[in-house]
Design an enzyme around this catalytic site. Sequence first.
Site, PDB file in Angstrom:
ATOM      1  N   ASP A  91      19.465  -0.020  -7.169  1.00 45.98           N
ATOM      2  CA  ASP A  91      18.418  -0.254  -8.162  1.00 45.98           C
ATOM      3  C   ASP A  91      18.904  -0.077  -9.597  1.00 45.98           C
ATOM      4  OD1 ASP A  91      16.484  -0.908  -6.315  1.00 45.98           O
ATOM      5  OD2 ASP A  91      15.731   1.138  -6.119  1.00 45.98           O
ATOM      6  N   ARG A 116      17.469   7.337  -6.765  1.00 48.24           N
ATOM      7  CA  ARG A 116      17.855   6.760  -8.056  1.00 48.24           C
ATOM      8  C   ARG A 116      18.389   7.800  -9.040  1.00 48.24           C
ATOM      9  NH1 ARG A 116      14.115   2.327 -10.673  1.00 48.24           N
ATOM     10  NH2 ARG A 116      16.155   1.981 -11.638  1.00 48.24           N
ATOM     11  N   ARG A 162       4.878   8.036 -11.443  1.00 44.34           N
ATOM     12  CA  ARG A 162       6.286   8.372 -11.628  1.00 44.34           C
ATOM     13  C   ARG A 162       6.494   9.417 -12.720  1.00 44.34           C
ATOM     14  NH1 ARG A 162       9.803   4.545  -9.439  1.00 44.34           N
ATOM     15  NH2 ARG A 162       8.922   3.775  -7.481  1.00 44.34           N
ATOM     16  N   HIS A 191       4.369   1.677 -12.506  1.00 41.25           N
ATOM     17  CA  HIS A 191       4.966   1.874 -13.827  1.00 41.25           C
ATOM     18  C   HIS A 191       4.118   1.140 -14.861  1.00 41.25           C
ATOM     19  CE1 HIS A 191       9.480   2.736 -12.705  1.00 41.25           C
ATOM     20  NE2 HIS A 191       8.823   3.858 -12.958  1.00 41.25           N
ATOM     21  N   CYS A 285      12.018  -5.049 -16.132  1.00 39.13           N
ATOM     22  CA  CYS A 285      12.734  -3.994 -15.399  1.00 39.13           C
ATOM     23  C   CYS A 285      14.240  -4.142 -15.562  1.00 39.13           C
ATOM     24  CB  CYS A 285      12.376  -4.051 -13.914  1.00 39.13           C
ATOM     25  SG  CYS A 285      10.738  -3.429 -13.524  1.00 39.13           S
TER      26      CYS A 285
END
Length: 292
Positions: A91, A116, A162, A191, A285
Amino acid sequence: MTSVSLLGPGDEPIVLGVTTPEVPVRVPTTRRYLMCPPEHFTVEYAINPWMDPTRPISTELALAQWTELKETYERLGHRVEVIEPVPGLPDMVFSANSGTVIEGRVLGARFRAEQRAAEADHFRRWFLANGYSTVVMPERTNEAEGDFTWTGKYLLAGTGFRTDPLAHSEAQEVLGVPVISLQLVDPRYYHLDVALFVLADDLIAYYPDAFSPGSRQALRRLFPDAVIANAEDAACLGLNAVSDGRHVILPVEATNLGEQVARRGFEPVYVDISELRKSGGGPKCCTMELRD
């Protein structure tokens, strides 16, 4: 549209003029972005509702789509920096999640998902190696531009899935900008950058149903002329878009949103990023803005 007319000889109407609603002239500004090629992209785990490890993934297609996005930015006159991808971090392509840069100050990231977590330090080292003297790594969980959106006046800050709400005050202290907290309520839009984006100074687009009632009211007060996305726009991650003040980079499926921004004087530029969407990502992103 309205017209003004008088009666001429024989009572024929004479049209004197036609007026149309004024559409602002949008002027792009050159941007600098940091991107990471998806050479190791895959979906090995599920940390958001979009990810399904049982679905087939083409790393080759993801890389081709990412390359087209990068070349689109460059064709529009923007500068793209590239960070080296790291094996085992599929990612890392979603560079927006690893740093927030405003006036040359960098607030790094602290990921909620352990899969991540290692990405943050690779980006920290990139910043230090590329001349950034003020790089602060956060104490609180924050997923950078995934949940922090700079309008030029305010830092809109998402929370709910998050980013720790206490990270909002940390961002204000590190970056020295006013922060406005927004509560996300739909797990598909985990997000802020999949629920809202900045088109130009004092103008945003957003999907109201992604936000709590109080946050919707705050957005209406701050941005009364905002572009309102519908459920179809949101479902294709149409709000994970990037604007340079004139050109708006959108997923190819976000046609309704594209029509709306065109009516406001912007130029929609469509890209296919469907393979990366299998991990919950879109154009934004993949794009960290370096605001020096």
